[in-house]
Design a protein around this motif. Structure first.
Motif, PDB file in Angstrom:
ATOM      1  N   GLY A 271     -63.383  23.083 -46.486  1.00  0.00           N
ATOM      2  CA  GLY A 271     -63.239  22.695 -45.083  1.00  0.00           C
ATOM      3  C   GLY A 271     -63.985  21.422 -44.758  1.00  0.00           C
ATOM      4  N   LEU A 272     -65.206  21.288 -45.286  1.00  0.00           N
ATOM      5  CA  LEU A 272     -65.994  20.078 -45.049  1.00  0.00           C
ATOM      6  C   LEU A 272     -65.371  18.881 -45.750  1.00  0.00           C
ATOM      7  CD1 LEU A 272     -68.454  18.625 -43.968  1.00  0.00           C
ATOM      8  CD2 LEU A 272     -69.791  19.532 -45.895  1.00  0.00           C
ATOM      9  N   TYR A 273     -64.877  19.079 -46.969  1.00  0.00           N
ATOM     10  CA  TYR A 273     -64.241  17.985 -47.705  1.00  0.00           C
ATOM     11  C   TYR A 273     -62.987  17.499 -46.964  1.00  0.00           C
ATOM     12  CZ  TYR A 273     -61.519  15.579 -51.282  1.00  0.00           C
ATOM     13  OH  TYR A 273     -60.763  14.643 -51.973  1.00  0.00           O
ATOM     14  N   ASP A 274     -62.162  18.403 -46.504  1.00  0.00           N
ATOM     15  CA  ASP A 274     -60.954  18.008 -45.785  1.00  0.00           C
ATOM     16  C   ASP A 274     -61.299  17.278 -44.496  1.00  0.00           C
ATOM     17  OD1 ASP A 274     -59.495  19.159 -47.783  1.00  0.00           O
ATOM     18  OD2 ASP A 274     -58.604  20.738 -46.566  1.00  0.00           O
ATOM     19  N   PHE A 275     -62.354  17.718 -43.812  1.00  0.00           N
ATOM     20  CA  PHE A 275     -62.817  16.999 -42.618  1.00  0.00           C
ATOM     21  C   PHE A 275     -63.181  15.564 -42.978  1.00  0.00           C
ATOM     22  CE2 PHE A 275     -66.527  15.269 -40.511  1.00  0.00           C
ATOM     23  CZ  PHE A 275     -66.111  15.228 -39.181  1.00  0.00           C
ATOM     24  N   ALA A 276     -63.938  15.412 -44.059  1.00  0.00           N
ATOM     25  CA  ALA A 276     -64.403  14.075 -44.448  1.00  0.00           C
ATOM     26  C   ALA A 276     -63.246  13.160 -44.810  1.00  0.00           C
ATOM     27  CB  ALA A 276     -65.375  14.197 -45.620  1.00  0.00           C
TER      28      ALA A 276
ATOM     29  N   SER B  15     -59.749  27.905 -36.385  1.00  0.00           N
ATOM     30  CA  SER B  15     -59.113  28.628 -37.486  1.00  0.00           C
ATOM     31  C   SER B  15     -57.595  28.587 -37.390  1.00  0.00           C
ATOM     32  CB  SER B  15     -59.591  30.084 -37.515  1.00  0.00           C
ATOM     33  OG  SER B  15     -59.253  30.737 -36.312  1.00  0.00           O
ATOM     34  N   LEU B  16     -57.060  28.045 -36.290  1.00  0.00           N
ATOM     35  CA  LEU B  16     -55.615  27.932 -36.112  1.00  0.00           C
ATOM     36  C   LEU B  16     -55.108  26.507 -36.345  1.00  0.00           C
ATOM     37  CD1 LEU B  16     -55.110  30.179 -32.943  1.00  0.00           C
ATOM     38  CD2 LEU B  16     -54.795  30.802 -35.343  1.00  0.00           C
ATOM     39  N   SER B  17     -56.016  25.580 -36.658  1.00  0.00           N
ATOM     40  CA  SER B  17     -55.590  24.207 -36.942  1.00  0.00           C
ATOM     41  C   SER B  17     -54.715  24.185 -38.185  1.00  0.00           C
ATOM     42  CB  SER B  17     -56.811  23.304 -37.151  1.00  0.00           C
ATOM     43  OG  SER B  17     -57.631  23.281 -36.001  1.00  0.00           O
ATOM     44  N   GLU B  18     -53.663  23.364 -38.166  1.00  0.00           N
ATOM     45  CA  GLU B  18     -52.721  23.346 -39.287  1.00  0.00           C
ATOM     46  C   GLU B  18     -53.407  23.031 -40.603  1.00  0.00           C
ATOM     47  OE1 GLU B  18     -48.523  21.231 -40.699  1.00  0.00           O
ATOM     48  OE2 GLU B  18     -49.495  20.616 -38.828  1.00  0.00           O
ATOM     49  N   SER B  19     -54.294  22.047 -40.600  1.00  0.00           N
ATOM     50  CA  SER B  19     -54.968  21.662 -41.842  1.00  0.00           C
ATOM     51  C   SER B  19     -55.826  22.801 -42.386  1.00  0.00           C
ATOM     52  CB  SER B  19     -55.830  20.421 -41.615  1.00  0.00           C
ATOM     53  OG  SER B  19     -56.840  20.668 -40.639  1.00  0.00           O
ATOM     54  N   ILE B  20     -56.422  23.555 -41.496  1.00  0.00           N
ATOM     55  CA  ILE B  20     -57.246  24.700 -41.900  1.00  0.00           C
ATOM     56  C   ILE B  20     -56.371  25.784 -42.514  1.00  0.00           C
ATOM     57  CG2 ILE B  20     -58.768  26.536 -41.092  1.00  0.00           C
ATOM     58  CD1 ILE B  20     -60.044  23.736 -41.106  1.00  0.00           C
ATOM     59  N   LEU B  21     -55.246  26.059 -41.898  1.00  0.00           N
ATOM     60  CA  LEU B  21     -54.345  27.094 -42.407  1.00  0.00           C
ATOM     61  C   LEU B  21     -53.807  26.731 -43.789  1.00  0.00           C
ATOM     62  CD1 LEU B  21     -52.380  27.895 -39.121  1.00  0.00           C
ATOM     63  CD2 LEU B  21     -54.150  29.295 -40.210  1.00  0.00           C
ATOM     64  N   VAL B  22     -53.464  25.458 -43.977  1.00  0.00           N
ATOM     65  CA  VAL B  22     -52.961  25.013 -45.279  1.00  0.00           C
ATOM     66  C   VAL B  22     -54.046  25.148 -46.345  1.00  0.00           C
ATOM     67  CG1 VAL B  22     -52.148  23.027 -46.603  1.00  0.00           C
ATOM     68  CG2 VAL B  22     -51.213  23.478 -44.324  1.00  0.00           C
ATOM     69  N   ALA B  23     -55.250  24.645 -46.029  1.00  0.00           N
ATOM     70  CA  ALA B  23     -56.355  24.718 -46.991  1.00  0.00           C
ATOM     71  C   ALA B  23     -56.709  26.165 -47.311  1.00  0.00           C
ATOM     72  CB  ALA B  23     -57.569  23.983 -46.431  1.00  0.00           C
ATOM     73  N   ALA B  24     -56.720  27.023 -46.303  1.00  0.00           N
ATOM     74  CA  ALA B  24     -57.059  28.428 -46.512  1.00  0.00           C
ATOM     75  C   ALA B  24     -56.025  29.118 -47.389  1.00  0.00           C
ATOM     76  CB  ALA B  24     -57.182  29.144 -45.172  1.00  0.00           C
ATOM     77  N   ARG B  25     -54.771  28.787 -47.181  1.00  0.00           N
ATOM     78  CA  ARG B  25     -53.717  29.384 -48.008  1.00  0.00           C
ATOM     79  C   ARG B  25     -53.891  28.973 -49.470  1.00  0.00           C
ATOM     80  NH1 ARG B  25     -49.234  26.943 -49.233  1.00  0.00           N
ATOM     81  NH2 ARG B  25     -49.276  25.595 -47.393  1.00  0.00           N
ATOM     82  N   GLU B  26     -54.222  27.704 -49.707  1.00  0.00           N
ATOM     83  CA  GLU B  26     -54.420  27.232 -51.076  1.00  0.00           C
ATOM     84  C   GLU B  26     -55.655  27.861 -51.707  1.00  0.00           C
ATOM     85  OE1 GLU B  26     -52.326  22.832 -50.392  1.00  0.00           O
ATOM     86  OE2 GLU B  26     -54.503  22.996 -50.632  1.00  0.00           O
TER      87      GLU B  26
END
Length: 271
Positions: free
Chosen positions: A206-211, A132-143
């Protein structure tokens, strides 16, 4: 009061466990349950999101009457709907509400986005070390949070306006109007609907960004059994990873969910 404060956390925990049990027994597209640990985590964070939204709406219900220009309402209410006072249009007021809602939901949204990414790690065997502290996760969560807050805040304003118009049509006095506003805002069914919808949206993001990060080339929609006319037409449809799915109603989405309480899924193709 002190006794109530000490009991409240236990009641909330019990309610959360009941909610998780109910949601687990409901119908989901099977991919969600493929990895039991992530499914359980999804349900936990959905319950947390529902709790946070419900708490926010309960607070807003108490604040909302302060956002009305009551000088425009004689008692009993006799003015026409066309001249009804609307929710306060002061942007600062609603910016404050948006900030409060953001604070209420962003943690749960962040955890849901992370859970979607972690499902991807398990399903496709690619470890990115997502937390939950990964940069990509934080950006996606904010959006995701910004989109949710914008939609919910605008709906809250509309609900207040409609409550006032209803009171005017019924000839209710100020006390009756306040009671109607509080009832329409402090709505547990709405909190539940928001949580069920946005948990799948955040998880899907989250799954889409992973892919996309791991090089998937295409994605395939997996509709829930007996899916609605919005989702059923695209069951099994495969599109490039960077192109949207076009739903039965013409709406375009990059990943599930796509409508309130939607529980369709998608899988990603690397060939």
């Amino acid at each position: 009061m002190a006794q109530q404060d000490s009991i409240r956390p236990m009641l909330l925990e019990a309610r959360r466990e009941v909610s998780i049990g109910i949601r687990a027994s409901e119908e989901w597209q099977p991919s969600y349950k493929k990895h039991p640990a992530t499914f359980k985590t999804l349900l936990l964070h959905e319950a947390q999101l529902e709790e946070s939204v419900a708490e926010y709406l309960a607070g807003l219900a108490d604040r909302a009457p302060n956002y009305i220009d009551w000088s425009l309402i004689p008692e009993p209410v006799q003015v026409t709907a066309a001249s009804s006072p609307l929710a306060n249009k002061d942007d600062a007021v609603w910016e404050g509400e948006a900030l409060d809602l953001t604070k209420a939901v962003i943690e749960a949204i962040t955890l849901l986005v992370a859970t979607g990414g972690q499902y991807g790690e398990l399903e496709y065997g690619i470890d990115l070390g997502i937390t939950s502290l990964s940069e990509s996760i934080l950006v996606a969560a904010r959006e995701q949070t910004a989109a949710l807050v914008s939609q919910v805040t605008e709906t809250n304003r509309k609900l207040i306006r409609e409550a006032i118009k209803q009171s005017i049509a019924r000839g209710e006095d100020v006390d009756g109007t306040i009671a109607r506003i509080k009832k329409v805002i402090n709505n547990p069914v709405r909190a539940e609907m928001i949580a069920q919808t946005e948990s799948v949206n955040a998880y899907g993001r989250g799954l889409y960004d992973f892919a996309t990060t791991t090089g998937a080339k295409t994605k395939t929609w997996e509709a829930l059994a007996g899916a609605c006319k919005i989702c059923a037409p695209i069951d099994g449809q495969t599109v490039p990873i960077d192109k949207p799915f076009v739903l039965g109603n013409g709406k375009e989405v990059m990943h599930p969910g796509c409508h309130p309480r939607g529980r369709c899924g998608a899988y990603y193709n690397y060939d």
